[in-house]
Design a protein around this motif. Structure first.
Motif, PDB file in Angstrom:
ATOM      1  N   CYS A   2      -1.710  -1.048   5.715  1.00  0.00           N
ATOM      2  CA  CYS A   2      -2.109   0.048   4.581  1.00  0.00           C
ATOM      3  C   CYS A   2      -2.618   0.985   5.236  1.00  0.00           C
ATOM      4  O   CYS A   2      -2.123   2.268   5.042  1.00  0.00           O
ATOM      5  N   LEU A   3      -3.751   0.787   5.906  1.00  0.00           N
ATOM      6  CA  LEU A   3      -4.347   2.094   6.616  1.00  0.00           C
ATOM      7  C   LEU A   3      -3.528   2.924   7.306  1.00  0.00           C
ATOM      8  O   LEU A   3      -3.503   3.968   7.073  1.00  0.00           O
ATOM      9  N   LEU A   4      -2.868   2.064   8.417  1.00  0.00           N
ATOM     10  CA  LEU A   4      -1.977   3.053   9.318  1.00  0.00           C
ATOM     11  C   LEU A   4      -0.742   3.407   8.360  1.00  0.00           C
ATOM     12  O   LEU A   4      -0.362   4.671   8.775  1.00  0.00           O
ATOM     13  N   ALA A  31      -0.990  10.532   3.925  1.00  0.00           N
ATOM     14  CA  ALA A  31      -1.936  10.667   2.799  1.00  0.00           C
ATOM     15  C   ALA A  31      -3.204  11.289   3.288  1.00  0.00           C
ATOM     16  O   ALA A  31      -3.504  11.502   4.168  1.00  0.00           O
ATOM     17  N   ILE A  32      -3.872  11.776   1.862  1.00  0.00           N
ATOM     18  CA  ILE A  32      -5.130  12.264   2.201  1.00  0.00           C
ATOM     19  C   ILE A  32      -6.127  11.138   2.659  1.00  0.00           C
ATOM     20  O   ILE A  32      -6.062  10.101   2.076  1.00  0.00           O
ATOM     21  N   LEU A  33      -7.137  11.826   3.004  1.00  0.00           N
ATOM     22  CA  LEU A  33      -8.283  10.593   3.331  1.00  0.00           C
ATOM     23  C   LEU A  33      -8.908   9.987   2.306  1.00  0.00           C
ATOM     24  O   LEU A  33      -8.853   8.776   2.381  1.00  0.00           O
ATOM     25  N   PRO A  34      -9.098  10.211   1.047  1.00  0.00           N
ATOM     26  CA  PRO A  34      -9.431   9.581  -0.137  1.00  0.00           C
ATOM     27  C   PRO A  34      -8.346   8.304  -0.437  1.00  0.00           C
ATOM     28  O   PRO A  34      -8.674   7.199  -0.659  1.00  0.00           O
ATOM     29  N   ASP A  35      -6.956   8.757  -0.184  1.00  0.00           N
ATOM     30  CA  ASP A  35      -6.078   7.924  -0.401  1.00  0.00           C
ATOM     31  C   ASP A  35      -6.235   6.717   0.587  1.00  0.00           C
ATOM     32  O   ASP A  35      -5.860   5.560   0.362  1.00  0.00           O
ATOM     33  N   ILE A  36      -6.201   7.209   1.699  1.00  0.00           N
ATOM     34  CA  ILE A  36      -6.395   6.557   3.104  1.00  0.00           C
ATOM     35  C   ILE A  36      -7.317   5.271   2.723  1.00  0.00           C
ATOM     36  O   ILE A  36      -7.198   4.060   3.003  1.00  0.00           O
ATOM     37  N   ILE A  37      -8.569   5.720   2.409  1.00  0.00           N
ATOM     38  CA  ILE A  37      -9.844   5.009   2.289  1.00  0.00           C
ATOM     39  C   ILE A  37      -9.483   4.051   1.192  1.00  0.00           C
ATOM     40  O   ILE A  37      -9.631   2.920   1.227  1.00  0.00           O
ATOM     41  N   PHE A  38      -9.362   4.577   0.016  1.00  0.00           N
ATOM     42  CA  PHE A  38      -9.566   3.748  -1.052  1.00  0.00           C
ATOM     43  C   PHE A  38      -8.195   2.808  -1.666  1.00  0.00           C
ATOM     44  O   PHE A  38      -8.165   1.891  -2.179  1.00  0.00           O
ATOM     45  N   VAL A  85      -2.108  -6.408  -7.718  1.00  0.00           N
ATOM     46  CA  VAL A  85      -1.564  -5.735  -9.241  1.00  0.00           C
ATOM     47  C   VAL A  85      -2.873  -5.077  -9.888  1.00  0.00           C
ATOM     48  O   VAL A  85      -3.067  -4.067 -10.035  1.00  0.00           O
ATOM     49  N   VAL A  86      -3.996  -5.984  -9.846  1.00  0.00           N
ATOM     50  CA  VAL A  86      -5.258  -5.532 -10.480  1.00  0.00           C
ATOM     51  C   VAL A  86      -6.121  -4.629  -9.883  1.00  0.00           C
ATOM     52  O   VAL A  86      -6.565  -3.393 -10.347  1.00  0.00           O
ATOM     53  N   ALA A  87      -6.183  -4.747  -8.541  1.00  0.00           N
ATOM     54  CA  ALA A  87      -6.976  -3.847  -7.574  1.00  0.00           C
ATOM     55  C   ALA A  87      -6.246  -2.583  -7.457  1.00  0.00           C
ATOM     56  O   ALA A  87      -7.036  -1.561  -7.746  1.00  0.00           O
ATOM     57  N   ASN A  88      -4.910  -2.302  -7.346  1.00  0.00           N
ATOM     58  CA  ASN A  88      -4.268  -1.003  -7.431  1.00  0.00           C
ATOM     59  C   ASN A  88      -4.084  -0.564  -8.981  1.00  0.00           C
ATOM     60  O   ASN A  88      -4.502   0.852  -8.956  1.00  0.00           O
ATOM     61  N   THR A  89      -4.095  -1.220  -9.861  1.00  0.00           N
ATOM     62  CA  THR A  89      -3.938  -0.683 -11.225  1.00  0.00           C
ATOM     63  C   THR A  89      -5.478   0.062 -11.600  1.00  0.00           C
ATOM     64  O   THR A  89      -5.463   1.156 -12.253  1.00  0.00           O
ATOM     65  N   ILE A  90      -6.350  -0.521 -10.951  1.00  0.00           N
ATOM     66  CA  ILE A  90      -7.739   0.311 -11.285  1.00  0.00           C
ATOM     67  C   ILE A  90      -8.205   1.117 -10.382  1.00  0.00           C
ATOM     68  O   ILE A  90      -8.610   2.202 -10.730  1.00  0.00           O
ATOM     69  N   ILE A  91      -7.785   0.964  -9.077  1.00  0.00           N
ATOM     70  CA  ILE A  91      -8.344   2.050  -8.072  1.00  0.00           C
ATOM     71  C   ILE A  91      -7.427   3.168  -7.788  1.00  0.00           C
ATOM     72  O   ILE A  91      -7.836   4.357  -7.759  1.00  0.00           O
ATOM     73  N   VAL A  92      -6.107   3.071  -7.676  1.00  0.00           N
ATOM     74  CA  VAL A  92      -5.018   4.176  -7.405  1.00  0.00           C
ATOM     75  C   VAL A  92      -5.164   5.338  -8.488  1.00  0.00           C
ATOM     76  O   VAL A  92      -4.969   6.560  -8.006  1.00  0.00           O
ATOM     77  N   PRO A  93      -5.054   4.992  -9.712  1.00  0.00           N
ATOM     78  CA  PRO A  93      -5.161   6.064 -10.752  1.00  0.00           C
ATOM     79  C   PRO A  93      -6.468   7.023 -10.460  1.00  0.00           C
ATOM     80  O   PRO A  93      -6.101   8.280 -10.586  1.00  0.00           O
TER      81      PRO A  93
END
Length: 165
Positions: A62-64, A71-78, A106-114
């Motif tokens: 995912c990082l790579l 992607a921009i840095l916050p997206d890369i990290i989070f 599902v839960v992790a991405n639903t909470i963090i990505v938005p």
């Protein structure tokens, strides 16, 4: 010698999973239906059920994938942290029902990505709406496609994912 072989096998599995995740991400293997995006690489988040090597493999993939995908840095990290959290908890649920295994990503991405979309990319949509759309995309990719992948791999698990003691 067995311990050395286990380390090599772990690294090989992690590297292969990372490579597949990167390829699926960078080649644009995703679909978008309005606000819902389905990232096919997220189906791989089912793999910690089979091997602990999937945890670093998914995180590094995912990082790579995010770096190479622009992607921009916050997206890369989070985004990568969301995948890591999902992978760790999927591994923890491996002996429970196969239907629970896709829930952590599902839960992790639903909470963090938005929050990444809102504050890093300045997407003008409300966070609860983005949680809904990200969640729907994750249910399709990690849940539906992930469980299809699970079924395809399950009968070959001892061959594909040799034990890492």
């Amino acid at each position: 010698m067995k311990n050395q072989n286990s380390k090599v096998l772990f690294l090989a599995q992690a590297a292969m999973i990372a490579a597949i995740y990167v390829v699926l991400t960078v080649l644009g293997a995703s679909l978008a239906f309005g606000e819902v995006q389905i990232r096919f690489a997220e189906a791989l988040t089912i793999l910690p059920v089979f091997t602990p090597a999937a945890i670093p493999g998914l995180f590094i993939g995912c990082l790579l994938g995010n770096i190479l995908g622009g992607a921009i840095l916050p997206d890369i990290i989070f985004g990568s942290i969301a995948t890591l959290i999902g992978a760790v908890f999927t591994r923890m649920l491996r002996n429970k029902s196969k239907y629970l295994a896709p829930l952590p990503p599902v839960v992790a991405n639903t909470i963090i990505v938005p929050f990444v979309l809102k504050y890093a990319y300045a997407v003008p949509l409300p966070i609860p709406f983005m949680m809904l759309t990200v969640g729907v995309g994750e249910v399709i990719s990690a849940g539906v496609i992930g469980l299809i992948l699970y079924e395809a791999l399950y009968k070959y698990k001892t061959v594909l994912f040799k034990s890492i003691a």
